[in-house]
Design a protein around this motif. Structure first.
Motif, mmCIF file in Angstrom:
data_model
loop_
_atom_site.group_PDB
_atom_site.id
_atom_site.type_symbol
_atom_site.label_atom_id
_atom_site.label_comp_id
_atom_site.label_asym_id
_atom_site.label_seq_id
_atom_site.Cartn_x
_atom_site.Cartn_y
_atom_site.Cartn_z
ATOM 1 N N ASP A 177 0.833 -1.204 0.000
ATOM 2 C CA ASP A 177 0.000 0.000 0.000
ATOM 3 C C ASP A 177 0.869 1.257 0.000
ATOM 4 O OD1 ASP A 177 -2.223 -1.632 0.096
ATOM 5 O OD2 ASP A 177 -2.556 -1.378 2.262
ATOM 6 N N LYS A 180 2.222 1.854 -3.450
ATOM 7 C CA LYS A 180 1.192 2.430 -4.325
ATOM 8 C C LYS A 180 1.004 3.914 -4.037
ATOM 9 C CE LYS A 180 -3.228 1.461 -6.481
ATOM 10 N NZ LYS A 180 -3.539 2.880 -6.725
ATOM 11 N N ARG A 181 1.055 4.302 -2.773
ATOM 12 C CA ARG A 181 0.942 5.731 -2.440
ATOM 13 C C ARG A 181 2.076 6.531 -3.082
ATOM 14 N NH1 ARG A 181 -0.968 3.693 2.579
ATOM 15 N NH2 ARG A 181 1.139 3.615 3.456
ATOM 16 N N ILE A 183 3.733 5.774 -5.857
ATOM 17 C CA ILE A 183 3.491 5.851 -7.298
ATOM 18 C C ILE A 183 2.352 6.830 -7.585
ATOM 19 C CG2 ILE A 183 2.796 4.550 -9.342
ATOM 20 C CD1 ILE A 183 5.639 3.899 -8.358
ATOM 21 N N ASP A 184 1.287 6.739 -6.813
ATOM 22 C CA ASP A 184 0.142 7.635 -7.010
ATOM 23 C C ASP A 184 0.506 9.094 -6.754
ATOM 24 O OD1 ASP A 184 -1.379 5.440 -7.635
ATOM 25 O OD2 ASP A 184 -2.417 5.336 -5.697
ATOM 26 N N ALA A 208 2.266 -6.536 -7.124
ATOM 27 C CA ALA A 208 2.187 -5.103 -7.411
ATOM 28 C C ALA A 208 1.169 -4.820 -8.520
ATOM 29 C CB ALA A 208 3.567 -4.574 -7.813
ATOM 30 N N ARG A 209 1.189 -5.650 -9.556
ATOM 31 C CA ARG A 209 0.223 -5.459 -10.644
ATOM 32 C C ARG A 209 -1.205 -5.704 -10.135
ATOM 33 N NH1 ARG A 209 3.911 -2.779 -12.422
ATOM 34 N NH2 ARG A 209 5.296 -3.463 -14.098
ATOM 35 N N ALA A 211 -2.216 -5.070 -7.255
ATOM 36 C CA ALA A 211 -2.566 -3.922 -6.415
ATOM 37 C C ALA A 211 -2.822 -2.668 -7.234
ATOM 38 C CB ALA A 211 -1.451 -3.670 -5.403
ATOM 39 N N ILE A 213 -0.576 -1.284 -9.405
ATOM 40 C CA ILE A 213 0.660 -0.546 -9.684
ATOM 41 C C ILE A 213 1.150 -0.924 -11.079
ATOM 42 C CG2 ILE A 213 3.065 -0.199 -8.988
ATOM 43 C CD1 ILE A 213 2.150 -0.896 -6.106
ATOM 44 N N GLU A 214 1.089 0.016 -12.009
ATOM 45 C CA GLU A 214 1.480 -0.263 -13.390
ATOM 46 C C GLU A 214 2.837 0.319 -13.744
ATOM 47 O OE1 GLU A 214 -0.087 -2.315 -15.316
ATOM 48 O OE2 GLU A 214 -1.645 -2.625 -13.794
#
Length: 310
Positions: A177, A180-181, A183-184, A208-209, A211, A213-214
């Motif tokens: 998580d 992802k934060r 990356i976002d 990761a994918r 979740a 995350i690309e």
């Protein structure tokens, strides 16, 4: 033994070409260095950069000491790479021991020097074993740092990923998580902590994918030049060191040539398995030494390009 009881074994079929022959050379690589602490280390660093530059790396990054202890040396090294080579240079920047305004001052200086790539990290506390404490006027974590940097300039930003879970994370899910934060918040890519089993990376990539995350996730590759040293680093970052690796390096403390050969073999095998699984980007933790990284890149099919030499 009579003819009827004799079983003829079929001749095994081997390819005449070795495993790494005729690799297409379509892999892309990047390299990490640490800022020099002495003239001798600086000379070694620049010899390594000069050796690796002709391979045309996507970028090279320069680390930042715990608590910002190498801030000036990091800045000077990154500026020199940008000034004297054709390699895109990236500077590590952490949250530790600095206010938002101090970080903004450093970021502005990088931008003015032509540095467009930051490796944004939470960072390690100055004292090993202590817990991270945000600066009262600083960023609480790497996701906040990424957002703050993107608000200042349109930096390309790399962040850290931990296939075997960050030591401070509450759980693997909490760690994912957090990635992802980051990356976002605007990060361009993630670079993993080093690992020694290809499945470790592929399992992490799948999660990761899943979740959402690309972004590109580069595997961090650590050629093992000093087994005891790498074992200590692995303990600090929650990386599993396989028992077979310890057995392979056993008894080689006074045999640097043999250690080098075994390290190259193991790291090349890891990279070849990652390549076979579709990986085309590799980030090497060089420890300011070029030999192993250069050899592995050569095995992956990369060749020197004269126009990008340092």
């Amino acid at each position: 033994m009579n003819a009827q009881s004799c079983t003829l074994l079929e001749t095994p079929v081997f390819s005449d070409a070795p495993l790494y022959a005729d690799m297409s050379g379509d892999a892309e690589v990047s390299f990490e260095f640490f800022p020099p602490r002495s003239e001798k280390v600086e000379e070694q660093l620049w010899q390594s950069i000069t050796t690796l530059a002709p391979l045309g790396p996507r970028f090279v990054s320069v680390t930042y000491g715990a608590g910002g202890t190498t801030r000036e040396r990091t800045h000077a090294t990154v500026e020199r790479i940008a000034r004297e080579t054709a390699i895109p240079a990236a500077a590590h920047l952490t949250c530790v021991g600095a206010s938002k305004s101090e970080i903004a001052e450093v970021a502005h200086a990088y931008w003015e020097a032509g540095i467009r790539h930051i490796v944004a990290l939470r960072g390690d506390p100055p004292q090993q074993g202590s817990r991270f404490e945000p600066h009262p006027q600083g960023y609480a974590n790497a996701a906040e740092l990424v957002a703050g940097l993107k608000a200042l300039h349109d930096f390309e930003i790399s962040v850290a990923a931990y296939p075997e879970v960050h030591p401070d994370a509450l759980s693997a899910q909490a760690d994912m998580d957090n990635l992802k934060r980051k990356i976002d918040a605007g990060a361009t890519r993630a670079i993993t902590q080093f690992f020694f089993a290809p499945d470790t990376y592929f399992r992490f990539l799948d999660k990761a994918r899943a979740a959402g995350i690309e972004a590109d996730i580069l595997p961090g590759i650590m050629p093992v030049t000093n087994f005891s040293g790498v074992k200590k680093m692995a303990a600090l970052c929650n990386t599993e060191v396989p028992g077979w690796m310890e057995r392979l390096f056993e008894g080689l403390d006074d045999q640097p040539g043999a250690r080098q050969l075994i390290a190259a073999t193991l790291t090349a095998e890891l990279c070849r398995k990652l390549y076979a699984g579709g990986v085309r980007g590799f980030h090497f933790y060089t420890l300011n030494r070029a030999e192993l990284s250069y050899a592995i890149c050569h095995l992956l099919g990369l060749r020197a390009r004269k126009e990008v030499q340092a």
